[in-house]
Design a protein around this motif. Sequence first.
Motif, PDB file in Angstrom:
ATOM      1  N   LYS A 145      10.932  37.779  59.551  1.00 20.47           N
ATOM      2  CA  LYS A 145       9.704  38.229  59.717  1.00 20.47           C
ATOM      3  C   LYS A 145      10.001  39.323  58.410  1.00 20.47           C
ATOM      4  CE  LYS A 145       5.793  41.116  60.078  1.00 20.47           C
ATOM      5  NZ  LYS A 145       4.463  41.031  61.250  1.00 20.47           N
ATOM      6  N   TYR A 202      10.588  42.939  55.186  1.00 22.80           N
ATOM      7  CA  TYR A 202       9.728  43.992  54.876  1.00 22.80           C
ATOM      8  C   TYR A 202      10.716  44.705  53.631  1.00 22.80           C
ATOM      9  CZ  TYR A 202       7.038  44.262  59.067  1.00 22.80           C
ATOM     10  OH  TYR A 202       5.613  44.124  59.718  1.00 22.80           O
ATOM     11  N   ALA A 216      12.091  42.727  60.423  1.00 21.27           N
ATOM     12  CA  ALA A 216      11.227  43.572  62.022  1.00 21.27           C
ATOM     13  C   ALA A 216      11.665  43.455  62.848  1.00 21.27           C
ATOM     14  CB  ALA A 216       9.462  42.714  61.542  1.00 21.27           C
ATOM     15  N   GLU A 246       6.667  36.274  55.628  1.00 19.79           N
ATOM     16  CA  GLU A 246       6.898  35.308  56.995  1.00 19.79           C
ATOM     17  C   GLU A 246       6.922  34.812  57.995  1.00 19.79           C
ATOM     18  OE1 GLU A 246       4.842  36.410  61.822  1.00 19.79           O
ATOM     19  OE2 GLU A 246       4.366  37.314  60.110  1.00 19.79           O
ATOM     20  N   ARG A 247       7.488  33.756  58.052  1.00 14.55           N
ATOM     21  CA  ARG A 247       7.711  32.247  58.174  1.00 14.55           C
ATOM     22  C   ARG A 247       7.517  32.137  59.210  1.00 14.55           C
ATOM     23  NH1 ARG A 247      12.928  28.375  56.686  1.00 14.55           N
ATOM     24  NH2 ARG A 247      12.398  26.221  57.546  1.00 14.55           N
ATOM     25  N   SER A 248       7.036  31.379  60.394  1.00 15.18           N
ATOM     26  CA  SER A 248       6.598  31.016  61.668  1.00 15.18           C
ATOM     27  C   SER A 248       7.581  30.530  62.673  1.00 15.18           C
ATOM     28  CB  SER A 248       5.002  29.716  61.501  1.00 15.18           C
ATOM     29  OG  SER A 248       5.524  28.232  61.092  1.00 15.18           O
ATOM     30  N   SER A 262      12.640  39.924  64.681  1.00 19.52           N
ATOM     31  CA  SER A 262      12.924  38.766  64.150  1.00 19.52           C
ATOM     32  C   SER A 262      14.330  38.208  63.836  1.00 19.52           C
ATOM     33  CB  SER A 262      12.729  38.871  62.487  1.00 19.52           C
ATOM     34  OG  SER A 262      12.547  38.431  61.910  1.00 19.52           O
ATOM     35  N   GLU A 293       5.597  41.553  52.689  1.00 16.60           N
ATOM     36  CA  GLU A 293       6.003  41.269  53.897  1.00 16.60           C
ATOM     37  C   GLU A 293       5.865  40.180  53.965  1.00 16.60           C
ATOM     38  OE1 GLU A 293       3.498  39.901  57.830  1.00 16.60           O
ATOM     39  OE2 GLU A 293       3.692  42.506  57.001  1.00 16.60           O
ATOM     40  N   TRP A 334      11.573  30.355  50.575  1.00 18.35           N
ATOM     41  CA  TRP A 334      11.668  29.921  52.150  1.00 18.35           C
ATOM     42  C   TRP A 334      13.089  29.453  53.006  1.00 18.35           C
ATOM     43  CZ3 TRP A 334       7.805  32.099  53.855  1.00 18.35           C
ATOM     44  CH2 TRP A 334       7.104  33.432  53.059  1.00 18.35           C
TER      45      TRP A 334
END
Length: 303
Positions: free
Chosen positions: A274, A276, A187, A229-231, A190, A227, A266
């Motif tokens: 993030k 896609y 994204a 995403e990792r914080s 990112s 999608e 992860w």
Amino acid sequence: MRRVNLLLALTLAPAAIPAGAHGAPDAGSPSTANDRSLEALCKGAASAEIALDPNEFELRAYDAARHVLAVHAAEELAPSNRRPVLVRITRLQDVLLRLSPEAFTVVQDEHHAGRLRLAMEVRREGTADADDAPTGGPCRGGIVDVEPTRVRLEREELVLAEADLTPPPRSLRIAFPEMRVGPIRAAQGSPPVDAERLRGPIHDAGLRCLRMAARDVHSLNGAMTVELERSPVGEPLPPRIRIDAVVFSPLSACLPGELVDTVAVWEALPPGGKVYFPLYFRGSPVTLPPDGGTPLTRGANAP
């Protein structure tokens, strides 16, 4: 009675420009193997990919009961800055795409806003081999006739729906199961992501869900856009299925949980990352025999 929601759409395909208005590209030397442009096809390549603008195709009808969208494309695409010749699409009927009601709402809005694109893979009419190109190239007179082989509805990096227009050989034995991970795109904003490191664990997680889901369905064929995403502090966020063109709840219910539990996913996605990516599914517990053979029962030859 099957309910069909019809869309009233105005065909705005550009008027065809006479064949002599644009000269055909020079047949020249053969194109490189990876060149999918229309110019390469005019130089003798067997296939190409063309993009239709929103005014060159219409959303003709949506079957809410079967989750099928009918898309109608213009049969002639006028020359433009992107197309050096007039493109005539032969043997083209309305394309049927699997699409959930939620995804259809997105597609309809994006088409009205002019952000939807129809990507079409084509080959020269009547041939699948570059050696069969006619003398002087296939774009003589500023016109090329093509057959569509695959279509995709796209919105920027998201594949919303996809269909293969080439029927498999009648003697084909369907592989069970089959899954492919499409391009993995980060994204905007990112941090850099090692897409190839992600690809393996994503594929393994998807394949586990496909094997489970295929026990309860006659066949599966379609795509999903997912999608991940990792914080910023490294916590995995729940995976989201952004577009579901498979429309089979056991598969869509399995995939987010399988991905979130796959540690290797992860480890490959950096904090704040993030991405896609589309997942393409195809499989059936039915193995088709060659012509003249005796049909096999469900589950035959499944691993």
